[in-house]
Each structure stands twice: as structure tokens, then as C-alpha cells.
Design a protein around this motif. Structure first.
Motif, PDB file in Angstrom:
ATOM      1  N   ILE A 183      76.634  48.869  65.932  1.00 37.27           N
ATOM      2  CA  ILE A 183      76.317  50.277  65.695  1.00 37.27           C
ATOM      3  C   ILE A 183      75.730  50.435  64.297  1.00 37.27           C
ATOM      4  O   ILE A 183      76.262  49.902  63.321  1.00 37.27           O
ATOM      5  N   VAL A 184      74.643  51.177  64.208  1.00 37.99           N
ATOM      6  CA  VAL A 184      74.049  51.525  62.917  1.00 37.99           C
ATOM      7  C   VAL A 184      74.088  53.042  62.772  1.00 37.99           C
ATOM      8  O   VAL A 184      73.670  53.774  63.675  1.00 37.99           O
ATOM      9  N   VAL A 214      80.730  47.349  54.165  1.00 42.77           N
ATOM     10  CA  VAL A 214      79.798  47.416  55.295  1.00 42.77           C
ATOM     11  C   VAL A 214      78.367  47.361  54.758  1.00 42.77           C
ATOM     12  O   VAL A 214      78.065  48.004  53.744  1.00 42.77           O
ATOM     13  N   PRO A 215      77.469  46.626  55.398  1.00 43.16           N
ATOM     14  CA  PRO A 215      76.065  46.631  54.960  1.00 43.16           C
ATOM     15  C   PRO A 215      75.483  48.042  54.980  1.00 43.16           C
ATOM     16  O   PRO A 215      75.918  48.896  55.761  1.00 43.16           O
ATOM     17  N   ILE A 216      74.501  48.269  54.116  1.00 43.77           N
ATOM     18  CA  ILE A 216      73.833  49.570  54.100  1.00 43.77           C
ATOM     19  C   ILE A 216      72.391  49.407  54.566  1.00 43.77           C
ATOM     20  O   ILE A 216      71.816  48.320  54.498  1.00 43.77           O
ATOM     21  N   THR A 217      71.830  50.516  55.036  1.00 39.36           N
ATOM     22  CA  THR A 217      70.457  50.486  55.524  1.00 39.36           C
ATOM     23  C   THR A 217      69.749  51.774  55.145  1.00 39.36           C
ATOM     24  O   THR A 217      70.384  52.808  54.901  1.00 39.36           O
ATOM     25  N   LEU A 255      65.802  47.840  62.959  1.00 41.02           N
ATOM     26  CA  LEU A 255      65.594  46.793  63.965  1.00 41.02           C
ATOM     27  C   LEU A 255      66.042  45.427  63.460  1.00 41.02           C
ATOM     28  O   LEU A 255      66.491  44.584  64.248  1.00 41.02           O
ATOM     29  N   THR A 256      65.945  45.208  62.155  1.00 41.78           N
ATOM     30  CA  THR A 256      66.417  43.943  61.582  1.00 41.78           C
ATOM     31  C   THR A 256      67.903  43.726  61.864  1.00 41.78           C
ATOM     32  O   THR A 256      68.359  42.586  62.008  1.00 41.78           O
ATOM     33  N   LEU A 257      68.642  44.812  61.977  1.00 34.81           N
ATOM     34  CA  LEU A 257      70.087  44.737  62.213  1.00 34.81           C
ATOM     35  C   LEU A 257      70.438  44.503  63.681  1.00 34.81           C
ATOM     36  O   LEU A 257      71.600  44.313  64.012  1.00 34.81           O
ATOM     37  N   GLN A 258      69.448  44.561  64.561  1.00 34.40           N
ATOM     38  CA  GLN A 258      69.623  44.330  65.999  1.00 34.40           C
ATOM     39  C   GLN A 258      70.740  45.196  66.600  1.00 34.40           C
ATOM     40  O   GLN A 258      71.659  44.692  67.251  1.00 34.40           O
ATOM     41  N   PRO A 259      70.656  46.514  66.417  1.00 32.22           N
ATOM     42  CA  PRO A 259      71.707  47.381  66.960  1.00 32.22           C
ATOM     43  C   PRO A 259      71.534  47.607  68.457  1.00 32.22           C
ATOM     44  O   PRO A 259      70.432  47.492  69.000  1.00 32.22           O
ATOM     45  N   ASP A 260      72.645  47.914  69.120  1.00 37.93           N
ATOM     46  CA  ASP A 260      72.547  48.410  70.492  1.00 37.93           C
ATOM     47  C   ASP A 260      72.874  49.900  70.545  1.00 37.93           C
ATOM     48  O   ASP A 260      72.808  50.516  71.609  1.00 37.93           O
ATOM     49  N   MET A 261      73.216  50.484  69.389  1.00 33.03           N
ATOM     50  CA  MET A 261      73.408  51.930  69.295  1.00 33.03           C
ATOM     51  C   MET A 261      73.087  52.384  67.872  1.00 33.03           C
ATOM     52  O   MET A 261      73.489  51.737  66.901  1.00 33.03           O
ATOM     53  N   VAL A 262      72.355  53.479  67.766  1.00 29.69           N
ATOM     54  CA  VAL A 262      72.085  54.120  66.478  1.00 29.69           C
ATOM     55  C   VAL A 262      72.671  55.525  66.537  1.00 29.69           C
ATOM     56  O   VAL A 262      72.408  56.276  67.485  1.00 29.69           O
ATOM     57  N   ILE A 263      73.474  55.862  65.547  1.00 28.27           N
ATOM     58  CA  ILE A 263      74.125  57.171  65.507  1.00 28.27           C
ATOM     59  C   ILE A 263      73.563  57.962  64.332  1.00 28.27           C
ATOM     60  O   ILE A 263      73.472  57.455  63.207  1.00 28.27           O
ATOM     61  N   LEU A 267      61.574  58.843  64.154  1.00 27.52           N
ATOM     62  CA  LEU A 267      62.219  57.538  64.071  1.00 27.52           C
ATOM     63  C   LEU A 267      63.130  57.302  65.273  1.00 27.52           C
ATOM     64  O   LEU A 267      63.074  56.246  65.920  1.00 27.52           O
ATOM     65  N   LEU A 268      63.953  58.280  65.590  1.00 27.78           N
ATOM     66  CA  LEU A 268      64.888  58.128  66.703  1.00 27.78           C
ATOM     67  C   LEU A 268      64.151  58.047  68.039  1.00 27.78           C
ATOM     68  O   LEU A 268      64.590  57.345  68.955  1.00 27.78           O
ATOM     69  N   GLY A 269      63.031  58.751  68.140  1.00 26.95           N
ATOM     70  CA  GLY A 269      62.226  58.659  69.353  1.00 26.95           C
ATOM     71  C   GLY A 269      61.697  57.247  69.563  1.00 26.95           C
ATOM     72  O   GLY A 269      61.719  56.712  70.686  1.00 26.95           O
ATOM     73  N   HIS A 270      61.226  56.610  68.485  1.00 32.54           N
ATOM     74  CA  HIS A 270      60.758  55.221  68.567  1.00 32.54           C
ATOM     75  C   HIS A 270      61.898  54.301  69.015  1.00 32.54           C
ATOM     76  O   HIS A 270      61.706  53.418  69.861  1.00 32.54           O
ATOM     77  N   ILE A 271      63.063  54.509  68.426  1.00 33.62           N
ATOM     78  CA  ILE A 271      64.209  53.649  68.739  1.00 33.62           C
ATOM     79  C   ILE A 271      64.609  53.799  70.208  1.00 33.62           C
ATOM     80  O   ILE A 271      64.886  52.810  70.898  1.00 33.62           O
ATOM     81  N   GLU A 272      64.614  55.027  70.696  1.00 38.47           N
ATOM     82  CA  GLU A 272      64.957  55.258  72.106  1.00 38.47           C
ATOM     83  C   GLU A 272      63.948  54.588  73.035  1.00 38.47           C
ATOM     84  O   GLU A 272      64.325  54.022  74.071  1.00 38.47           O
TER      85      GLU A 272
END
Length: 268
Positions: free
Chosen positions: A28-29, A70-73, A81-89, A98-103
Motif C-alpha cells: 500500500i502506498v 516507513v519509506p516516503i514518496t 510505480l517504483t514501489l510496485q503497489p497493488d493499492m494507492v490510498i 495522477l490517480l486516473g493514470h494509476i487506475e
């Protein structure tokens, strides 16, 4: 970034029914100060891949110590994307492109509304906890909030304002107003979110609660707090801005402390 408690409705997210462990996010990011603190409080350990850099600011974040582990971003597509998340909150507003691109890349995006009342805070912990598989911890936090708040104090005739830099006032419908109401103060904002120095000097509240960052660089907005018109007009109390920017357990703790102070003052 929007202050927590802005007076508008925000979309809620829906927790999937029958979610199983395999469906829960593993990386999670968070890219929002308020969701940073929610997730840090839920003690997700390795499940939390990164939080925003603001989470480490001790003037803004009540979880700044935990954030050191915890790492920061930054809120950038490459960094996330470098963090390879499966969820962004994220918060309910902002970062829409940005969130549209991620989705579109197939990564789950969860937008969390800012609480605008003390009741909203406990429910937000429960909702987010259920979404990330931390319901047990969330229920413990909700119980702690319930213990802190107990019953609301009887509203007194003592007027008060919460004032942030730039003479921003926590008006009705904002989180700070809920804190004042719980404590038993009468919010003297008159529905306004900004007041001039002249307005405050001519019609001061009984108590002025100043939410000023103790470690902030000097600024014109901050200098207003030292103006003689304010210093001599009201009883002044300092409150931590981190307890009002985002709805957390510390917001409930502040409301409880203010209620205790007022009971002593008026002899309830």
C-alpha cells in the motif's frame, strides 16, 4: 493540500463484501497526510510500502515518529510505480490526473474522505481498517476514541474560536467546530471561515484557541498571532495543529482535554 474538515461532502468508498486475505493489498502506498496517519495507526508493518513526506513533519503529523520507519514518496507516477503497489490510498480530492493514470494501469485506488466531525473519525478508522485487513486494530482505535469522548459536555455560554495561520477560522461544518461543540464551547465563528484582525479585536471570543506550528518558519500569517489586539482581547490557549489538520485519535484527545478545562473554568 486541503485542510481536514473543509465543509463539503466527500465520496465514500465501499468495502467489498466477503473479502478474503488473498484479496487484501500487500503493498500500500499513501500519498495524503491524513491517510498516512490512518495507515500508520493501523500498524500495517510491511504491508505499508510508503507514505508521503509530510507524514514525518512533527508539526503536521501526530504519527511522525512511526513515519520514520516507513519509506516516503512524492506524489508522482514514476515514484509510485517504483514501489510496485497493488493499492494507492489518497484523499477524496486532488491528484485526479495522477490517480486516473494509476487506475488505468490496473492498480486499486482508494479515496478517503476527510472527517468533518468526531463521529466521522472513528468510522473512518473502521472503514479503512476493513479495506486493508486491519479491522481488529481499527476496532481498538474506535474503542479508544469512544473512551476519550464519552458524553458531550453541556454547551456553555463561553464563546471560543479556533484560529489557524492567516486568521483561518474553524467554522460550522469543519472538524474544529465539532471539537469545540463536544468540549462545550459556543463556536463564535458566525459561519465565517476567515476573520479580519479588526473583527477579532472588536468582537473577541472569550477563548481564542491558536493552532500555530511551533517549528514553522517566521511568516506574516504567523506574526498576526502576536498582535496586541489579539493578545489582550481574549484568553489564549495554544493547541497542536496536527490534532486539527487530520481527524485522528489525537483530535478526540484534544476535544476531551478542552472539555475538562472548560468544566474546571465554569464549575460544572
Amino acid at each position: 493540500m486541503l485542510l481536514a474538515g473543509a465543509a463539503f461532502a466527500a465520496p465514500a468508498f465501499v468495502v467489498p463484501q466477503g473479502a478474503i486475505a488473498a484479496d487484501l493489498p500487500q503493498r500500500i502506498v499513501s500519498i495524503n497526510l491524513c491517510t498516512d496517519q490512518l495507515l500508520l495507526a493501523l500498524d500495517l508493518k510491511e504491508q505499508l510500502a510508503a507514505v508521503s513526506f509530510l507524514a514525518r513533519d512533527q508539526d503536521l503529523s501526530v504519527m511522525w515518529r512511526e513515519a520514520q520507519q516507513v519509506p516516503i514518496t512524492q506524489a508522482s507516477l514514476e515514484g509510485i510505480l517504483t514501489l510496485q503497489p497493488d493499492m494507492v490510498i489518497a484523499g477524496a480530492f486532488g491528484h485526479s490526473r495522477l490517480l486516473g493514470h494509476i487506475e488505468r494501469l490496473g492498480i486499486d485506488v482508494v479515496r478517503v474522505a476527510d472527517p468533518v466531525s468526531l463521529t466521522d473519525i472513528r468510522q473512518t478508522y473502521l472503514d479503512v481498517g476493513a479495506r486493508v485487513g486491519a479491522s481488529e486494530v481499527a476496532e481498538q482505535i474506535a474503542a479508544e476514541i469512544d473512551d476519550l469522548l464519552g458524553a458531550s459536555a453541556r454547551v456553555s455560554d463561553v464563546s471560543a474560536l479556533i484560529l489557524s495561520p492567516g486568521l483561518l477560522v474553524h467554522a460550522d461544518g469543519m472538524l474544529g467546530s465539532s471539537v469545540l461543540t463536544h468540549a462545550g464551547y459556543r463556536n463564535d465563528s458566525g459561519g465565517q471561515t476567515y476573520l479580519s484582525l479588526e473583527q477579532l479585536a472588536l468582537s473577541p471570543p472569550d477563548v481564542l484557541l491558536i493552532a500555530e506550528r511551533p517549528n514553522a518558519a517566521p511568516s506574516q500569517a504567523g506574526k498576526l498571532f502576536a498582535h496586541p489586539a489579539l493578545q489582550h482581547a481574549s484568553r489564549i490557549k495554544r493547541v497542536p495543529p496536527s490534532a486539527l489538520i487530520c481527524g485522528t485519535t489525537e483530535t478526540a484527545r484534544l476535544a476531551a482535554a478542552l472539555a475538562d478545562d472548560l468544566r474546571l473554568e465554569v464549575g460544572q
